[in-house]
Design an enzyme around this catalytic site. Sequence first.
Site, short mmCIF file in Angstrom:
data_model
loop_
_atom_site.label_atom_id
_atom_site.label_comp_id
_atom_site.label_asym_id
_atom_site.label_seq_id
_atom_site.Cartn_x
_atom_site.Cartn_y
_atom_site.Cartn_z
N HIS A 18 64.89 -27.31 12.29
CA HIS A 18 63.63 -28.04 12.34
C HIS A 18 63.57 -28.95 13.56
CE1 HIS A 18 64.10 -27.58 7.74
NE2 HIS A 18 63.47 -26.53 8.24
N ASP A 115 56.15 -31.58 10.86
CA ASP A 115 56.44 -30.17 10.63
C ASP A 115 56.10 -29.82 9.19
OD1 ASP A 115 58.58 -31.08 9.10
OD2 ASP A 115 60.08 -30.66 10.62
#
Length: 327
Positions: A18, A115
């Site tokens: 991520h 995200d």
Amino acid sequence: MQITKPHVALLASPGMGHLIPVLELAKRLVTHHNLQVTVLVLATDTSSDHLSQLLNSQNHDFLNIVLLPTTDISGLVEPDASIVTKLLVMMHQSLPALRSTISAMKFRPMALIVDLFGTEAMKVADEFGMLKYVFIASNAWFLAVTIYAPAVDKNELAVHVNQQQLLKIPGCKPVEFQDTLEAFLDPNDPMYDGFLHAGMEISAADGIIVNTWEELEFTTLEGLRDNTKLGCIAKAPVYPIGPLVRQAAPQALESKVLDWLDMQPTESVIYVSFGSGGRLPAKQMIELAWGLEQSQQRFIWVVRPPLENDISGSFLTLGKVLLPRFN
């Protein structure tokens, strides 16, 4: 009067898979759009060698990187809970730290980019009057499935899971059962509710940034923009900004691989890799290997050892190369 660049903050969920895409997006915002960027990192283990190396390798005059305090969720989730459930709880628990960090900034960001696992943080952006964007490091089809999921009738989903029927997505390729998301398999799992929540929150963003490009997923992007299809759900504009690729330092490859690459026509070799978490069972590895072989395309496949027996030695063929990956 001092003139400052527009300031944007990016929030990265725990995990290298991520953080790396968020850092790459941050670099592009600085170099291509002349923005001031702060990357807020929620790390589960700040002493991790990989994390330390990655963060130390960044140009801190170029990017402002802020580590948020780690969160203890041991008393909030079961030990055997899915990684997705744990990530969502971690991100929820990090909201007070995110709020106080932004509040303490002398020059507060005008926008917050989160995200997939950080969509709940968009309410913090609302508190500070910031624009809010979601960054999908995957593809447009995954985005389409995610934002459509909350609108799927539970009976339709049950047919998809129990009878292994196609799950139709307006304006997009349907989802076959073998490709379905793990979150769909058990509506009673907390991961299911968390995924649906994320889908609804994405739709409330001011914009959605996707790591894809028009020519690659034209039909899906059209479906996301069409108000008679998915556009009525994804009200936010969708911005394909890919391919977003990490500019990593060159790594040593076996000379036979480099020699083989030098003999291939320009732009004729496909690079196949499934990222930091891409490890498959041996059976799936075999099927994928046959698919690549039968495609008749030149490729280099970077692969982790399979979850069962190590079969990597079976797939070195003339004109196609498999590179084992162990890090």
